[in-house]
Design a protein around this motif. Structure first.
Motif, PDB file in Angstrom:
ATOM      1  N   GLN A 168      31.638  34.819  31.543  1.00 40.36           N
ATOM      2  CA  GLN A 168      32.907  35.172  31.531  1.00 40.36           C
ATOM      3  C   GLN A 168      32.784  37.244  30.783  1.00 40.36           C
ATOM      4  OE1 GLN A 168      36.040  34.166  31.080  1.00 40.36           O
ATOM      5  NE2 GLN A 168      35.156  32.308  31.313  1.00 40.36           N
ATOM      6  N   PRO A 169      33.531  37.774  31.188  1.00 36.25           N
ATOM      7  CA  PRO A 169      35.231  37.302  31.948  1.00 36.25           C
ATOM      8  C   PRO A 169      34.489  37.126  33.065  1.00 36.25           C
ATOM      9  CG  PRO A 169      34.633  39.991  31.676  1.00 36.25           C
ATOM     10  CD  PRO A 169      32.917  39.206  30.747  1.00 36.25           C
ATOM     11  N   SER A 185      40.293  42.544  38.782  1.00 38.79           N
ATOM     12  CA  SER A 185      40.617  40.938  37.523  1.00 38.79           C
ATOM     13  C   SER A 185      41.402  39.923  39.025  1.00 38.79           C
ATOM     14  CB  SER A 185      42.168  41.947  36.564  1.00 38.79           C
ATOM     15  OG  SER A 185      43.132  40.908  35.832  1.00 38.79           O
ATOM     16  N   LEU A 192      38.575  46.565  38.404  1.00 37.24           N
ATOM     17  CA  LEU A 192      38.387  47.003  36.618  1.00 37.24           C
ATOM     18  C   LEU A 192      36.859  48.294  36.823  1.00 37.24           C
ATOM     19  CD1 LEU A 192      38.409  43.606  36.046  1.00 37.24           C
ATOM     20  CD2 LEU A 192      40.075  45.163  35.468  1.00 37.24           C
ATOM     21  N   GLN A 212      25.898  40.539  32.634  1.00 35.53           N
ATOM     22  CA  GLN A 212      26.444  41.083  33.891  1.00 35.53           C
ATOM     23  C   GLN A 212      26.267  42.451  34.671  1.00 35.53           C
ATOM     24  OE1 GLN A 212      30.157  43.067  31.159  1.00 35.53           O
ATOM     25  NE2 GLN A 212      30.605  41.301  29.660  1.00 35.53           N
ATOM     26  N   ALA A 229      31.270  46.560  32.444  1.00 35.62           N
ATOM     27  CA  ALA A 229      31.703  46.175  31.793  1.00 35.62           C
ATOM     28  C   ALA A 229      33.257  45.921  31.931  1.00 35.62           C
ATOM     29  CB  ALA A 229      30.799  46.549  30.276  1.00 35.62           C
ATOM     30  N   VAL A 230      33.493  44.954  31.590  1.00 41.00           N
ATOM     31  CA  VAL A 230      34.958  45.160  31.633  1.00 41.00           C
ATOM     32  C   VAL A 230      35.680  44.408  30.574  1.00 41.00           C
ATOM     33  CG1 VAL A 230      34.241  45.015  34.535  1.00 41.00           C
ATOM     34  CG2 VAL A 230      35.389  43.273  33.096  1.00 41.00           C
ATOM     35  N   GLN A 231      37.231  44.832  30.416  1.00 38.10           N
ATOM     36  CA  GLN A 231      37.847  44.186  30.139  1.00 38.10           C
ATOM     37  C   GLN A 231      39.422  43.955  30.416  1.00 38.10           C
ATOM     38  OE1 GLN A 231      39.490  46.688  26.261  1.00 38.10           O
ATOM     39  NE2 GLN A 231      40.255  45.085  25.513  1.00 38.10           N
ATOM     40  N   LEU A 232      39.748  42.575  30.577  1.00 40.81           N
ATOM     41  CA  LEU A 232      40.280  41.960  31.425  1.00 40.81           C
ATOM     42  C   LEU A 232      41.434  42.622  31.031  1.00 40.81           C
ATOM     43  CD1 LEU A 232      38.855  38.475  31.817  1.00 40.81           C
ATOM     44  CD2 LEU A 232      38.891  40.517  33.884  1.00 40.81           C
ATOM     45  N   PRO A 233      43.065  42.814  31.750  1.00 35.61           N
ATOM     46  CA  PRO A 233      44.521  43.354  31.152  1.00 35.61           C
ATOM     47  C   PRO A 233      44.707  41.269  31.069  1.00 35.61           C
ATOM     48  CG  PRO A 233      44.256  43.777  33.571  1.00 35.61           C
ATOM     49  CD  PRO A 233      42.939  43.087  33.286  1.00 35.61           C
ATOM     50  N   THR A 234      46.396  41.958  30.458  1.00 31.05           N
ATOM     51  CA  THR A 234      46.737  40.445  29.884  1.00 31.05           C
ATOM     52  C   THR A 234      47.807  40.037  31.614  1.00 31.05           C
ATOM     53  OG1 THR A 234      47.188  42.115  28.448  1.00 31.05           O
ATOM     54  CG2 THR A 234      48.747  40.405  28.429  1.00 31.05           C
TER      55      THR A 234
END
Length: 456
Positions: A168-169, A185, A192, A212, A229-234
């Protein structure tokens, strides 16, 4: 004189017999055609509860089988004529050769040898034609429906490899000839991260089993390990794509109603330009790289005919795996054991065993007749190999003397992939088609193909 008249009489009898035999065959063939034509007309005219599409498919399949058998029948007639001609020639040669007669044993041996060659040709013809018919049945045993769900557009050149993160992610990674690797994503199709640390084509990308980290191989003769290092969008609701559904027998889907996309979406992505570690030791293009189980070591495959095993923390070369006679095309590691398989243009693939730290063994497999483009492990004890000889073979690690399944196609096979959970083999071809098979060699579906000239 008695000898000559006897031989002429024998020849006339043989000729008459051959004419009557040929005539009887033609009569039999015409009667068979009459018999086979009647049920088909009845089938077309009679009332049936089957849907019209199913009936048309069945009729088409029966017609194909009829044509295959007709071609086979004609080829067999020609082979029979060749056998009879050969026997006549051998009989004539047996009468007198430069005033000397062949013994009955010599004549029999010569005739037997020639006849055996034609018999082998006959068997080959039977086998080839029968395999076409069996293949036709296989294509209709299971009709899966594939649907285009999401496109990932952003590369400026061809994509060589696709991989999915194991932690994850969960993100999608692509390696491209445009010298970059992109992370996406899966749900939204948004770029991303862009990695631009290579100065050559990025030929493969693999994710670390627990961290990661990404491992990329490049035409610049290096492999890079880099952190992301990523942050997944909605995730947005998936648009209705019912018009994009493609059956197994369709070649491509139309995109007439969709606008062409020519926007560099990767330009808005955060860019990583420096790797954590650079693995250097090859003297040629690094075509592939993968993590060994545990992620503490990595293996690379190169056009310099070697595969190298590295320590990830120190970037030191642990083993140089030599033995292939030509350029390597791919490498893959087992998901749970310290095993590596390398493939090469020398028509072989090799299994390297590192389970014993003190020694490593190698087994060479010669199951193909052309370049082995890739060989990959499955979760169980199987290896799947693909080749430019238009075949894919499934092997059992416990007994790799012969494949347990062989898939024959109409085009060379590129880098194959296996869906671990459902044991589905994805075969990308040189003709831009992607077909799905199960582990027993039965074709499941053909993926829809877009006609738009964009890189995805």
């Amino acid at each position: 004189m008695p000898t000559e008249s006897g031989s002429c009489s024998t020849a006339r009898q043989a000729k008459q017999k051959r004419k009557s035999h040929s005539l009887s065959i033609r009569r039999t063939n015409s009667s068979e055609q009459e018999r086979t034509g009647l049920p088909r007309e009845m089938l077309e005219g009679q009332d049936s509860k089957l849907p019209s599409s199913v009936r048309s498919t069945l009729l088409e399949l029966f017609g194909q089988i009829e044509r295959e058998f007709e071609n086979l029948y004609i080829e067999n007639l020609e082979l029979r004529r060749e056998i009879e001609t050969l026997n006549e020639r051998l009989a004539a040669e047996g009468q007198a050769i430069d005033g000397a007669e062949l013994s009955k044993g010599q004549l029999k041996t010569k005739a037997s040898h020639s006849t055996s060659q034609l018999s082998q040709k006959l068997k080959t013809t039977y086998k080839a034609s029968t395999s076409k018919i069996v293949s036709s049945f296989k294509t209709t045993t299971s009709r899966a429906v594939c649907q285009l769900v999401k496109e990932y557009i952003g590369h400026r050149d061809g994509i060589w490899d696709v991989s999915v993160a194991r932690t994850q992610p969960v993100v999608l990674g692509t390696a491209s000839a445009d010298h970059t690797a992109l992370l996406w994503s899966i749900e939204t199709g948004r770029c991303l991260v862009k990695y631009s640390g290579h100065v050559g084509s990025v030929n493969s990308i693999k994710f670390h089993p627990s961290e990661q980290l990404a491992l990329t191989a490049s035409g610049d003769q290096t492999a890079h390990i880099w952190s992301y290092a990523v942050q997944l969008p909605t995730a947005q609701p998936i648009a209705d794509t019912t018009q994009q559904v493609c059956g197994e027998d369709e070649v491509e889907c139309s995109d007439k109603d969709e606008p062409d996309v020519d926007v560099d979406v990767s330009s808005d992505c955060p860019t990583i330009r420096v790797p954590l570690t650079s693995l250097k030791s090859h003297q040629g293009v690094v075509i592939a790289a993968d993590w060994l189980v545990g992620g503490k070591q990595a293996v690379t495959a190169s056009w310099d005919r070697t595969a190298n095993l590295f320590d990830v923390e120190t970037a030191e070369l642990v083993h140089s795996l030599t033995g292939h006679d030509q350029e390597l095309t791919h490498c893959c590691t087992h998901p749970t054991q310290r095993l590596v398989v390398t493939s090469s243009r020398d028509t072989t693939f090799r299994l390297w065993d590192f389970r014993d730290p003190s020694i490593h063994s190698v087994n060479v497999f010669q199951g193909h007749t052309d370049t082995v483009t890739s060989a990959v492990f499955t979760v169980g004890d199987n290896v799947v190999s693909g080749s430019d000889d238009r075949t894919v073979k499934v092997w059992d690690l416990r007994n790799m003397r012969s494949p347990i399944a062989t898939i024959r196609t109409d085009s060379a096979i590129n880098r194959i992939n296996v869906c671990v959970g459902q044991k589905i083999i994805a075969l990308p071809h040189d003709n831009r088609q992607v077909r799905l098979f199960d582990m027993s060699g039965v074709r499941l579906a053909r993926l829809p193909r877009s006609s738009r000239q964009v890189f995805k």
